[in-house]
Every structure is written in structure tokens, then in C-alpha cells.
Enzyme design. Structure first.
Site, PDB file in Angstrom:
ATOM      1  N   VAL A 107       0.800  -1.246  -0.184  1.00 59.00           N
ATOM      2  CA  VAL A 107       0.251   0.089   0.015  1.00 59.00           C
ATOM      3  C   VAL A 107       0.907   1.214  -0.094  1.00 59.00           C
ATOM      4  CG1 VAL A 107      -1.891   1.406   1.235  1.00 59.00           C
ATOM      5  CG2 VAL A 107      -1.722  -1.238   1.348  1.00 59.00           C
ATOM      6  N   CYS A 108       0.653   2.167  -0.783  1.00 56.52           N
ATOM      7  CA  CYS A 108       1.323   3.423  -0.950  1.00 56.52           C
ATOM      8  C   CYS A 108       2.936   3.335  -1.045  1.00 56.52           C
ATOM      9  CB  CYS A 108       0.923   4.126   0.470  1.00 56.52           C
ATOM     10  SG  CYS A 108       1.399   5.968   0.754  1.00 56.52           S
ATOM     11  N   THR A 109       3.656   3.904  -0.168  1.00 56.77           N
ATOM     12  CA  THR A 109       4.972   3.881  -0.638  1.00 56.77           C
ATOM     13  C   THR A 109       5.642   2.417   0.134  1.00 56.77           C
ATOM     14  OG1 THR A 109       5.470   5.202   1.501  1.00 56.77           O
ATOM     15  CG2 THR A 109       5.592   6.024  -0.539  1.00 56.77           C
ATOM     16  N   THR A 163       2.035   3.070  -6.466  1.00 60.80           N
ATOM     17  CA  THR A 163       2.228   3.605  -5.373  1.00 60.80           C
ATOM     18  C   THR A 163       1.804   4.979  -5.182  1.00 60.80           C
ATOM     19  OG1 THR A 163       4.116   4.201  -3.866  1.00 60.80           O
ATOM     20  CG2 THR A 163       4.461   4.902  -6.129  1.00 60.80           C
TER      21      THR A 163
END
Lengths: 207, 207
Positions: free
Chosen positions: B99-101, B119
Site C-alpha cells: 500500500v502506498c510507499t 504507489t
């Protein structure tokens, strides 16, 4: 800006963390997770443990109260210590809010009498017990009391609140940072949209 | 079904808790939050503290790996202990997700070479460093590697994964239970939809 989020055993973690993710980004926000006794609090799944650095008695007030829900809320509907804390925080707060069955805790604390409100779809019939009128919307604001529907609705509630408390541009900047551009892969997020088989699977306990 | 979620200082709590809320409801799910050292882990805002009952060394494998992101991910891109753990879990996992970075951690661990991925919108340019091709979608599945866009996208990713791992009806039942019928009050959840003033407010640090 002080945000207080009470925690309790068998809380639903996302009820608390959805609004937290949004509101903790408001300018000068200070967030206090509080519990009857300070320390670790285990959630409804028994897997996530959030730490409450403050005991209820340690907290003298707040600007925004966010009451999460979860299976554990049921046992607290007659727990005077919790209800007194909720009442005491609400008396100092600019905004009193809930997510999911946290609304029943607001109700049991006497804070929904004569108000429009919402809660998790499976519990909306209970709002009348507390003198509230159920409004079938995802976020219901009645004056300074803002209630959200089930679990994930806390994110929508918090963005609504962020705009009211600060300003719309701040709320939009937070939404952008959280990349909150939801694309649910299925249409099953409400009782009306979910297919009968999903209702049946849920009734069978997701086993 | 064992789900492993690594935690680290300055993790973004919702990155972890969004997918957790969904995947912990899968039949027979067991969830393990793990950290380099077991114990409390403080998030990016410094306010939420999640407990990791397991140290990396305690966990021998998993079915689903969910790597969250956050400002703290940056320091770990060269941290061999973390990257080795991510690699070791991925080698045993049916699904490797981020998830995300968290995607950058997968990338630094060498798990995105030759793959399509995504990302957080502000970091998509970094995927190429790890041999990945950015796909501008909210959830990108390339074989058994599933990456999500920023923060809140983890919920959409997890529902997608729940359907693939178990079945669509189970995913829909979970969506219904979480009342995931999102209604963002504003249209600011992506760089393209957010108004210029929201971008500006974010650049100014939300102060």
C-alpha cells in the site's frame, strides 16, 4: 485542536483509524487515544492492539470527540464509567462524532435525544431507543453532532468535519494526501446494493 | 490463512489498517503484525501506536504479505534487515502486496523487477528505479504481486485480493460488513481531480 478517541476492548480498529487518518492532519492537531485504563487495547478481531496512552481520568476535554464502534460497544451501553467519559468530553467539545455503533454509545450517553443520526446499517433500528431519528445517509450532521454509518464511513465523516471545522481547501488537501479516490471493485457496500449471496454469506458468519 | 503486516517507525497507520480490516475477515485468517523488534511501533503522526507481537525473526512465512508505507519507509530502502524480511516473506507467500510507499520497499527488495506496479501518486516516478513500470491505476495486479496507490487505496486492493484468494461473494460480504459504500464529500482524491488550491495547501504543509 485536541482530538479524543476512546478505545475499548473489541473496538473495530478501522472505525477509529479512518477518522484519525484524516483529522490528525488538521493544522495543530493533537490526538489522544484514551481508555478506561491506559495501555494496550485489543480489537474485535483480537489481532490489532492499539495503545491508549491516556486513561479516561487523565483527559480534561477536547475539541473533537470521535467515538468508534465495534462488538465491544454493546457491553458499554450500560457502563457508567464510559458513558460519563463520553458525556464529559462531549460537554467540552466543539464536535461530537461517532462511527458505526459508536452512535449507540452516544445514544446511551443521552447525546442523541431529538437528533437525526445514523449508525451501521444492521443497527439503525436501535437509534430510536435513544430518542434519535435514523436518517439513511452515510454521514448525518445535526448541529454539532455528526454520526457516520458503518466502519469505513468514518473517512467520509471526517472529511466532512474537516471542511466544517477548518475549511474546504484543507479537507481537499487531506483527501489528496490520502489519495482518497475510492474505487470499490464490487457494488456491495450497502444492504440495497449487495447481492443476496453476499447477505447470505455474512449471515452465515463469513466462514 | 496467515497474513503478515510489517510495521516500522513512522508507518502510516491507515496503510496497514485498511487492508487489515478487510483481510482479517477472510475465513480462518490469522494476522501477525511484525516489526524488527517486537513491541509498540509509533506511526508517522506520532500519535497512533500499534503493537507488533512478533519480531521479524519470529515469523517463518505467510500466505499474504501486506507492506504498508509512510514517511518511515524511506529510511528502510537500504535497511538489509527489513528488506531481507520482505524477501523472505514474499518467497513463502501466495500474494505479495503493498500500500502506498510500501511499493518502494517491495522495489528495494527486488520484488518489482519487470513488473507493473503503483504507489502513492507523489512517488510514482520512483518505481522505475526498481525496474518496475508504473500503471496509473488504483490497484495493480501483476501475477501474485498486487500494489495499491496511496493510503486509502489499500481498502480497494484488499477487496480485490479477497475475491481472488477466496471468492467474489466473500469479498462482497466483507464489503457489506464494512459498509464500504464510499461517498467522498469532495472530488480531490487524485492529483487530476484536486483543485489547484488543494495542491497548494498540501505543498505548504497543511499548516
Amino acid at each position: 485542536l485536541r482530538l479524543v478517541i476512546p478505545l475499548f476492548p473489541q473496538v473495530t480498529t478501522l472505525d477509529a483509524i479512518g477518522p484519525y487518518a484524516v483529522l490528525a492532519l488538521l493544522p495543530q492537531a493533537e490526538v489522544v487515544f484514551a481508555a478506561a485504563t491506559s495501555g494496550p487495547v485489543t480489537d474485535d478481531g483480537g489481532n490489532a492492539v492499539l495503545h491508549a496512552p491516556a486513561a479516561f481520568a487523565d483527559v480534561d476535554g477536547c475539541d473533537i470527540l470521535v467515538v468508534p464502534g465495534g462488538p465491544g460497544a454493546r457491553a458499554l451501553l450500560t457502563d457508567e464509567e464510559t458513558l460519563t467519559f463520553v458525556r464529559r468530553m462531549s460537554a467540552t467539545a466543539r464536535w461530537t462524532t461517532s462511527v458505526c455503533t459508536g452512535a449507540l454509545l452516544l445514544g446511551a450517553a443521552g447525546l442523541l435525544r431529538g437528533r437525526r443520526a445514523t449508525t451501521h446499517w444492521a443497527q439503525t433500528h436501535r437509534l430510536a431507543e435513544f430518542g434519535a431519528t435514523h436518517v439513511p445517509e452515510r454521514v448525518v450532521a445535526d448541529g454539532t453532532v455528526v454520526t457516520a454509518a458503518g466502519v469505513s464511513a468514518g473517512i467520509d465523516m471526517a472529511l466532512t468535519l474537516a471542511a466544517r471545522h477548518t475549511d474546504r481547501t484543507t479537507a481537499e488537501a487531506i483527501q489528496l494526501l490520502l489519495e482518497y479516490d475510492p474505487r470499490p471493485p464490487f457494488s456491495a457496500g450497502s444492504p440495497a446494493s449487495a447481492p443476496p449471496a453476499a447477505h447470505e454469506r455474512l449471515r452465515a458468519g463469513l466462514r
